[in-house]
Write an enzyme that holds these catalytic residues in place. Structure first.
Site: not given
Length: 150
Positions: A24, A98, A102
């Site tokens: 996250c 995210c 990510c």
């Protein structure tokens, strides 16, 4: 009382345990609770760790309190930044809010869990998030054919 997971290395000789990575943004709430639930429920049968794209200074105190209520101690957990090596070593990468920050690598199994961010919320609001994460972790473990403990 279960403690927060240690940060394992990406070296995996001699293990056939699945490796799960929770990502996250701040690595201070959702991903910390998910990693702790996975370690607790898998009872060592899964290598688990978590990271963030912009780690916070500390784990969300409401997340710490909510996890303590169910006997899991994440007070020693520290938000950390994920590394490419950790992503590459993972069998399953779970992202939680995210977005584009990510990492995405071809051939990796990804799941995006749309879970409310506990940032700025009190423990009363974090409890349902904690419980949803537990349910999702249980389903993930079942899919990985890992028996659920406790």
């Amino acid at each position: 009382m279960t403690t927060a997971p240690d940060r394992p290395t990406t070296d995996r000789p001699g293990t056939d345990r699945p490796r799960v990575l929770f990502l996250c943004v701040h690595n201070a709430g959702r991903s910390q609770m998910a990693a702790a639930w996975t370690q607790h429920l898998a009872d060592g049968a899964v290598d688990v760790f978590s990271g963030g794209s912009e780690p916070a200074d500390e784990v969300n105190p409401a997340a710490v309190e909510a996890m303590q209520e169910v006997g899991i101690d994440i007070t020693a957990a520290q938000p950390t930044r994920w590394t490419d090596d950790e992503v590459l070593a993972a069998d399953v990468v779970i992202t939680m809010g995210c977005g584009d920050t990510c990492p995405v690598f071809p051939g990796k199994r990804y799941e995006d869990w749309a879970i409310t961010d506990p940032a700025g919320k009190g423990v009363e609001s974090v409890r349902p998030i904690r419980d949803e994460i537990r349910q999702r972790v249980e389903a993930l473990l079942a899919d990985l054919q890992v028996p659920v403990a406790g």
